[in-house]
Design a protein around this motif. Structure first.
Motif, PDB file in Angstrom:
ATOM      1  N   GLU A  49       0.829  -1.206   0.000  1.00 53.50           N
ATOM      2  CA  GLU A  49       0.000   0.000   0.000  1.00 53.50           C
ATOM      3  C   GLU A  49       0.865   1.257   0.000  1.00 53.50           C
ATOM      4  O   GLU A  49       0.557   2.238  -0.686  1.00 53.50           O
ATOM      5  N   THR A  50       1.955   1.227   0.743  1.00 54.01           N
ATOM      6  CA  THR A  50       2.871   2.366   0.802  1.00 54.01           C
ATOM      7  C   THR A  50       3.426   2.672  -0.584  1.00 54.01           C
ATOM      8  O   THR A  50       3.405   3.824  -1.036  1.00 54.01           O
ATOM      9  N   PHE A  51       3.918   1.648  -1.268  1.00 54.25           N
ATOM     10  CA  PHE A  51       4.510   1.885  -2.583  1.00 54.25           C
ATOM     11  C   PHE A  51       3.457   2.236  -3.628  1.00 54.25           C
ATOM     12  O   PHE A  51       3.736   3.020  -4.541  1.00 54.25           O
ATOM     13  N   LEU A  52       2.258   1.717  -3.476  1.00 57.42           N
ATOM     14  CA  LEU A  52       1.174   2.101  -4.377  1.00 57.42           C
ATOM     15  C   LEU A  52       0.845   3.583  -4.198  1.00 57.42           C
ATOM     16  O   LEU A  52       0.708   4.328  -5.178  1.00 57.42           O
ATOM     17  N   LYS A  53       0.737   4.030  -2.946  1.00 59.63           N
ATOM     18  CA  LYS A  53       0.474   5.445  -2.680  1.00 59.63           C
ATOM     19  C   LYS A  53       1.608   6.316  -3.203  1.00 59.63           C
ATOM     20  O   LYS A  53       1.369   7.388  -3.772  1.00 59.63           O
ATOM     21  N   ALA A  54       2.842   5.868  -3.012  1.00 57.03           N
ATOM     22  CA  ALA A  54       3.988   6.639  -3.501  1.00 57.03           C
ATOM     23  C   ALA A  54       3.910   6.779  -5.021  1.00 57.03           C
ATOM     24  O   ALA A  54       4.136   7.868  -5.566  1.00 57.03           O
ATOM     25  N   PHE A  55       3.577   5.697  -5.695  1.00 62.30           N
ATOM     26  CA  PHE A  55       3.468   5.735  -7.155  1.00 62.30           C
ATOM     27  C   PHE A  55       2.340   6.671  -7.597  1.00 62.30           C
ATOM     28  O   PHE A  55       2.517   7.494  -8.494  1.00 62.30           O
ATOM     29  N   GLN A  56       1.189   6.557  -6.932  1.00 56.81           N
ATOM     30  CA  GLN A  56       0.027   7.365  -7.307  1.00 56.81           C
ATOM     31  C   GLN A  56       0.239   8.857  -7.050  1.00 56.81           C
ATOM     32  O   GLN A  56      -0.327   9.685  -7.753  1.00 56.81           O
ATOM     33  N   HIS A  57       1.025   9.195  -6.049  1.00 54.25           N
ATOM     34  CA  HIS A  57       1.192  10.600  -5.665  1.00 54.25           C
ATOM     35  C   HIS A  57       2.570  11.159  -6.002  1.00 54.25           C
ATOM     36  O   HIS A  57       2.906  12.258  -5.567  1.00 54.25           O
ATOM     37  N   LEU A  58       3.335  10.426  -6.788  1.00 52.04           N
ATOM     38  CA  LEU A  58       4.702  10.838  -7.107  1.00 52.04           C
ATOM     39  C   LEU A  58       4.752  12.207  -7.785  1.00 52.04           C
ATOM     40  O   LEU A  58       5.678  12.979  -7.568  1.00 52.04           O
ATOM     41  N   ARG A  59       3.729  12.531  -8.546  1.00 53.79           N
ATOM     42  CA  ARG A  59       3.716  13.829  -9.239  1.00 53.79           C
ATOM     43  C   ARG A  59       3.640  14.995  -8.248  1.00 53.79           C
ATOM     44  O   ARG A  59       3.960  16.121  -8.585  1.00 53.79           O
ATOM     45  N   HIS A  60       3.247  14.710  -7.006  1.00 50.55           N
ATOM     46  CA  HIS A  60       3.156  15.749  -5.982  1.00 50.55           C
ATOM     47  C   HIS A  60       4.453  15.909  -5.181  1.00 50.55           C
ATOM     48  O   HIS A  60       4.544  16.813  -4.352  1.00 50.55           O
ATOM     49  N   PHE A  61       5.424  15.025  -5.417  1.00 51.02           N
ATOM     50  CA  PHE A  61       6.687  15.107  -4.689  1.00 51.02           C
ATOM     51  C   PHE A  61       7.426  16.369  -5.118  1.00 51.02           C
ATOM     52  O   PHE A  61       7.650  16.608  -6.296  1.00 51.02           O
ATOM     53  N   GLN A  62       7.812  17.192  -4.133  1.00 51.78           N
ATOM     54  CA  GLN A  62       8.377  18.521  -4.421  1.00 51.78           C
ATOM     55  C   GLN A  62       9.893  18.605  -4.274  1.00 51.78           C
ATOM     56  O   GLN A  62      10.459  19.677  -4.448  1.00 51.78           O
ATOM     57  N   PHE A  63      10.575  17.535  -3.898  1.00 54.35           N
ATOM     58  CA  PHE A  63      12.022  17.514  -3.694  1.00 54.35           C
ATOM     59  C   PHE A  63      12.474  18.456  -2.580  1.00 54.35           C
ATOM     60  O   PHE A  63      13.595  18.918  -2.571  1.00 54.35           O
ATOM     61  N   ASP A  64      11.586  18.737  -1.613  1.00 52.60           N
ATOM     62  CA  ASP A  64      11.998  19.536  -0.465  1.00 52.60           C
ATOM     63  C   ASP A  64      12.603  18.649   0.621  1.00 52.60           C
ATOM     64  O   ASP A  64      13.077  19.136   1.638  1.00 52.60           O
ATOM     65  N   ALA A  65      12.592  17.352   0.417  1.00 58.43           N
ATOM     66  CA  ALA A  65      13.259  16.364   1.262  1.00 58.43           C
ATOM     67  C   ALA A  65      13.745  15.266   0.325  1.00 58.43           C
ATOM     68  O   ALA A  65      13.426  15.278  -0.869  1.00 58.43           O
ATOM     69  N   LYS A  66      14.495  14.324   0.867  1.00 59.74           N
ATOM     70  CA  LYS A  66      14.913  13.201   0.041  1.00 59.74           C
ATOM     71  C   LYS A  66      13.699  12.349  -0.297  1.00 59.74           C
ATOM     72  O   LYS A  66      12.737  12.293   0.468  1.00 59.74           O
ATOM     73  N   LEU A  67      13.738  11.704  -1.432  1.00 64.64           N
ATOM     74  CA  LEU A  67      12.649  10.833  -1.857  1.00 64.64           C
ATOM     75  C   LEU A  67      12.409   9.731  -0.825  1.00 64.64           C
ATOM     76  O   LEU A  67      11.260   9.401  -0.515  1.00 64.64           O
ATOM     77  N   SER A  68      13.469   9.173  -0.270  1.00 62.10           N
ATOM     78  CA  SER A  68      13.318   8.115   0.731  1.00 62.10           C
ATOM     79  C   SER A  68      12.593   8.633   1.972  1.00 62.10           C
ATOM     80  O   SER A  68      11.789   7.912   2.568  1.00 62.10           O
ATOM     81  N   THR A  69      12.837   9.867   2.351  1.00 63.23           N
ATOM     82  CA  THR A  69      12.156  10.467   3.494  1.00 63.23           C
ATOM     83  C   THR A  69      10.671  10.628   3.203  1.00 63.23           C
ATOM     84  O   THR A  69       9.818  10.345   4.052  1.00 63.23           O
ATOM     85  N   TRP A  70      10.356  11.063   1.997  1.00 59.98           N
ATOM     86  CA  TRP A  70       8.965  11.241   1.583  1.00 59.98           C
ATOM     87  C   TRP A  70       8.226   9.900   1.603  1.00 59.98           C
ATOM     88  O   TRP A  70       7.112   9.792   2.121  1.00 59.98           O
ATOM     89  N   ILE A  71       8.860   8.858   1.072  1.00 65.08           N
ATOM     90  CA  ILE A  71       8.242   7.537   1.043  1.00 65.08           C
ATOM     91  C   ILE A  71       8.133   6.974   2.469  1.00 65.08           C
ATOM     92  O   ILE A  71       7.128   6.346   2.814  1.00 65.08           O
ATOM     93  N   ALA A  72       9.129   7.224   3.301  1.00 65.99           N
ATOM     94  CA  ALA A  72       9.073   6.776   4.694  1.00 65.99           C
ATOM     95  C   ALA A  72       7.910   7.439   5.425  1.00 65.99           C
ATOM     96  O   ALA A  72       7.236   6.798   6.234  1.00 65.99           O
ATOM     97  N   ARG A  73       7.656   8.684   5.122  1.00 63.95           N
ATOM     98  CA  ARG A  73       6.519   9.382   5.747  1.00 63.95           C
ATOM     99  C   ARG A  73       5.201   8.733   5.303  1.00 63.95           C
ATOM    100  O   ARG A  73       4.275   8.581   6.092  1.00 63.95           O
ATOM    101  N   ILE A  74       5.123   8.357   4.039  1.00 66.97           N
ATOM    102  CA  ILE A  74       3.930   7.658   3.550  1.00 66.97           C
ATOM    103  C   ILE A  74       3.755   6.347   4.324  1.00 66.97           C
ATOM    104  O   ILE A  74       2.647   6.019   4.752  1.00 66.97           O
TER     105      ILE A  74
END
Length: 185
Positions: A49-74
């Motif tokens: 579910e985490t990786f599905l959400k990350a994939f679905q919302h990847l266009r909203h990732f703003q690069f204000d943190a590392k990608l791994s941090t963003w996915i960890a928050r998800i």
């Protein structure tokens, strides 16, 4: 390959790029989920579910943190939502994280001693309350910064530091009490 390039390729429909993102972050995601949610089946479902959400919302990732941090928050938020939805109190994970030490050419007795110490420490970590366990894992095992952990958990940096201090104190107290009592036997 840099994160920006992986994200851009994924957004263009290149699925192997997302596979690389998953491979780079899955250990971190598994550590978070297994620390917060009991039961292997739920852990596996929440990882997907985490990786599905990350994939679905990847266009909203703003690069204000590392990608791994963003996915960890998800992953963290997905666990908290799961526990709330099922009305399950935060509980200890049943799985022990892989903390094996690399073979550095030391003698077998030293390797065995290191393995025993790691097992003892993991047992103590598993007894921590789930949030403290997760923070210890993120900081000491995943080597994330206080800032990154703050982004993942949504806690202020000062609170993360305070909780880490308390978690370390609880670990020390547990180890002192447990092994002092064993010496007395």
């Amino acid at each position: 390959m840099p994160e920006r390039e992986l994200v851009a390729l994924t957004l263009q429909g290149t699925l192997p790029a997302f596979r690389v993102i998953v491979e780079r972050t899955e250990k971190l995601v598994i550590h978070i989920i297994s620390g917060l949610v009991p039961g292997r089946e739920d852990q596996e479902d929440l990882t997907q579910e985490t990786f599905l959400k990350a994939f679905q919302h990847l266009r909203h990732f703003q690069f204000d943190a590392k990608l791994s941090t963003w996915i960890a928050r998800i992953a963290y938020n997905t666990c908290v939502s799961h526990l709330r939805k099922k009305k399950i109190p935060l509980s200890y994970g049943n799985e022990v994280a892989d903390m094996s030490t690399p073979d550095n050419g030391t003698d077998p007795f030293s390797q065995l001693t290191e393995k025993v110490v790691v097992e003892i420490l993991q047992e103590a970590i598993d007894r921590l309350q789930p949030l403290h366990k997760t923070l210890i894992t993120l900081f000491h095992q995943e080597a994330l910064s206080i800032t990154e952990i703050s982004h993942i958990t949504g806690l202020p940096e000062g609170t993360v530091k305070s909780y880490l201090y308390r978690a370390r104190r609880d670990l020390r107290d547990f180890l002192l009490i447990t092994y002092k009592n064993r010496e007395a036997l």
